[in-house]
Design an enzyme around this catalytic site. Structure first.
Site, PDB file in Angstrom:
ATOM      1  N   ASP A  87     -12.152  -5.065  -3.082  1.00  7.04           N
ATOM      2  CA  ASP A  87     -10.970  -4.383  -2.555  1.00  7.04           C
ATOM      3  C   ASP A  87      -9.976  -4.135  -3.705  1.00  7.04           C
ATOM      4  OD1 ASP A  87      -9.273  -3.398  -0.572  1.00  7.04           O
ATOM      5  OD2 ASP A  87      -8.428  -5.371  -0.099  1.00  7.04           O
ATOM      6  N   HIS A 183       0.663  -2.471   3.109  1.00  5.67           N
ATOM      7  CA  HIS A 183       0.085  -3.815   3.114  1.00  5.67           C
ATOM      8  C   HIS A 183       1.085  -4.869   3.592  1.00  5.67           C
ATOM      9  CE1 HIS A 183      -2.654  -1.807   0.139  1.00  5.67           C
ATOM     10  NE2 HIS A 183      -3.516  -2.355   0.966  1.00  5.67           N
ATOM     11  N   GLY A 228      -4.040  -1.263   4.908  1.00  4.72           N
ATOM     12  CA  GLY A 228      -2.791  -1.711   5.527  1.00  4.72           C
ATOM     13  C   GLY A 228      -2.781  -1.580   7.035  1.00  4.72           C
ATOM     14  N   SER A 273      -3.900  -9.167   6.668  1.00  2.32           N
ATOM     15  CA  SER A 273      -2.734  -9.937   7.119  1.00  2.32           C
ATOM     16  C   SER A 273      -2.936 -10.592   8.486  1.00  2.32           C
ATOM     17  CB  SER A 273      -1.501  -9.031   7.156  1.00  2.32           C
ATOM     18  OG  SER A 273      -1.214  -8.557   5.859  1.00  2.32           O
TER      19      SER A 273
HETATM   20  P1  13P Z   1      -3.093  -5.504   5.835  1.00  2.00           P
HETATM   21  O1  13P Z   1      -2.101  -6.167   4.943  1.00  2.00           O
HETATM   22  O2  13P Z   1      -2.437  -4.587   6.805  1.00  2.00           O
HETATM   23  O3  13P Z   1      -3.995  -6.477   6.510  1.00  2.00           O
HETATM   24  O4  13P Z   1      -4.000  -4.558   4.902  1.00  2.00           O
HETATM   25  C1  13P Z   1      -5.122  -5.067   4.241  1.00  2.00           C
HETATM   26  C2  13P Z   1      -5.683  -4.100   3.243  1.00  2.00           C
HETATM   27  O5  13P Z   1      -5.442  -2.915   3.236  1.00  2.00           O
HETATM   28  C3  13P Z   1      -6.609  -4.667   2.261  1.00  2.00           C
HETATM   29  O6  13P Z   1      -7.002  -3.713   1.327  1.00  2.00           O
HETATM   30  O1  G3H Z   2      -4.709  -5.080  -0.240  1.00  2.00           O
HETATM   31  C1  G3H Z   2      -4.457  -6.253  -0.456  1.00  2.00           C
HETATM   32  C2  G3H Z   2      -5.173  -7.294   0.288  1.00  2.00           C
HETATM   33  O2  G3H Z   2      -4.453  -7.646   1.439  1.00  2.00           O
HETATM   34  C3  G3H Z   2      -5.477  -8.472  -0.606  1.00  2.00           C
HETATM   35  O3  G3H Z   2      -4.328  -9.126  -1.011  1.00  2.00           O
HETATM   36  O4  G3H Z   2      -4.372  -9.439  -3.488  1.00  2.00           O
HETATM   37  O5  G3H Z   2      -3.137 -11.043  -1.981  1.00  2.00           O
HETATM   38  O6  G3H Z   2      -5.629 -11.021  -2.051  1.00  2.00           O
HETATM   39  P1  G3H Z   2      -4.365 -10.219  -2.209  1.00  2.00           P
HETATM   40 ZN    ZN Z   3      -5.580  -2.287   0.808  1.00  4.31          ZN
END
Ligand code: 13P
Ligand code: G3H
Ligand code: ZN
Ligand code: NA
Length: 325
Positions: A87, A183, A228, A273
């Site tokens: 990711d 996010h 997000g 999240s």
């Molecule tokens: P959330 O913070 O809305 O869960 O989004 C996660 C995300 O986009 C990870 O790439």
């Molecule tokens: O897009 C971000 C994801 O929610 C991952 O977040 O970098 O804190 O692991 P992180």
């Molecule tokens: Zn993301």
């Protein structure tokens, strides 16, 4: 073994549903994700951020990916479709390292770069990853940031006039877009929202579905990704706040908007999240009610149950990815 995202995306786009992309960094999250997706016969994308990869350990992750597939089969899912996906990769080297270490899919996020640099970096990752049949997600448009006030000002929606050129020249397999999601657990500032007069809770503004429709018109059938996309369920926020936490005015994307997105060319919906919230609610509630507990299995077990219930709900009630294997 693990699969890339090509086939699952094709079916999701044609079928009007979306594949869940759940972030994880610990055993309980992984167990809950696999248990929910395997028992509901849903394809799933196990998503690992750069920070999560360091937290879990890159070598251990390689075996956890294989272990996840074996666990799904053990749960009675004979044909699991599990992708292990990086990711928000921020460099060619990180993406290459993931390709070389068992990931079946990677994201290169060049969305903060100038347009031509985004294309060049993304194409470099695509050229490498495709040699190993690893699929690549790119991103156009900048999501509003939660961490610093400045980045929110620089956020902008994806420009529909750029998507054909970007996808052709970069060669990406899927495209993450910006249509108003962001996010974290504070997706909108209170001043962007209205307030429910009865409950005092924030009602967020709608996503830019007009932009999504324009993008779909430019790239018919092309897999679109929504980052997000946590809903920030009020029940977990309430539990956290009741048992010693403090998350005032946390707000996410309403589920009916995600349902609508899943029916469109959006075929991957990212959720991190909500898992963090469910986990924290389970831990806080259990420790508050049982100050005598010190075995992590007691409170992490409850956290895992809360996450499982949340994942089940997303798969069956929001994304519609159940019974697809
Ligand atoms: P959330 O913070 O809305 O869960 O989004 C996660 C995300 O986009 C990870 O790439
Ligand atoms: O897009 C971000 C994801 O929610 C991952 O977040 O970098 O804190 O692991 P992180
Ligand atoms: Zn993301
Ligand atoms: Na869809």
């Amino acid at each position: 073994g693990l699969v890339n995202t090509r086939e699952m995306f094709k079916r999701a786009v044609n079928g009007g549903w979306a594949v869940p992309a759940f972030n994880f960094n610990n055993l309980e999250q992984l167990q809950a994700i696999i248990k929910a997706s395997a028992t509901l016969k849903s394809p799933v994308i196990l998503q690992v951020s750069k920070g999560a990869r360091q937290y879990a350990d890159p070598v251990l992750l390689r075996y956890l990916g294989a272990g996840a597939v074996a666990y799904a089969k053990e749960l009675g899912c004979n044909y699991p479709e599990v992708a292990l996906h990086l990711d928000h990769g921020d460099s060619f080297e990180l993406c290459k390292s993931c390709v070389d270490n068992g990931f079946s899919s990677v994201m290169i996020d060049g969305s903060a770069l100038p347009y031509e640099e985004n294309i060049a970096l993304t194409k470099k990752v695509v050229d490498y990853a495709h040699q190993y049949d690893v699929t690549v997600e790119g991103e156009l448009g900048v999501l509003a940031g939660v961490e610093d006030e400045v980045s929110a000002e620089e956020s902008h929606y994806t420009r529909p006039e750029e998507v054909i050129d970007f996808s052709k020249r970069s060669g990406v397999d899927s495209l993450a877009i910006s249509i108003g999601t962001s996010h974290g657990a504070y997706k909108f500032k209170p001043e962007q929202c209205t307030r429910d007069p009865k409950t005092g809770r924030l009602i967020p503004p709608p996503l830019a579905f007009d932009i999504l429709a324009e993008i779909e018109k430019k790239l018919p059938g092309f897999p679109i990704v929504l980052h997000g996309s946590s809903s920030v369920p009020q029940k977990y926020v309430d539990i956290i706040n009741e048992y010693g936490g403090n998350l005032p005015d946390a707000v996410g994307i309403p589920e009916e908007q995600l349902r609508k997105a899943a029916k469109s060319a959006v075929c991957k919906i990212n959720i991190d999240s909500d898992s963090r919230l469910a986990f924290t609610a389970g831990v806080r509630e259990t420790l508050a009610k049982h100050p005598e507990y010190f075995d992590p299995r007691k409170y992490c077990g409850v956290a895992r149950d809360y996450m499982f219930e949340m994942y089940e709900h997303k798969i069956t009630e929001v994304l519609g990815s159940d019974n697809k294997l």
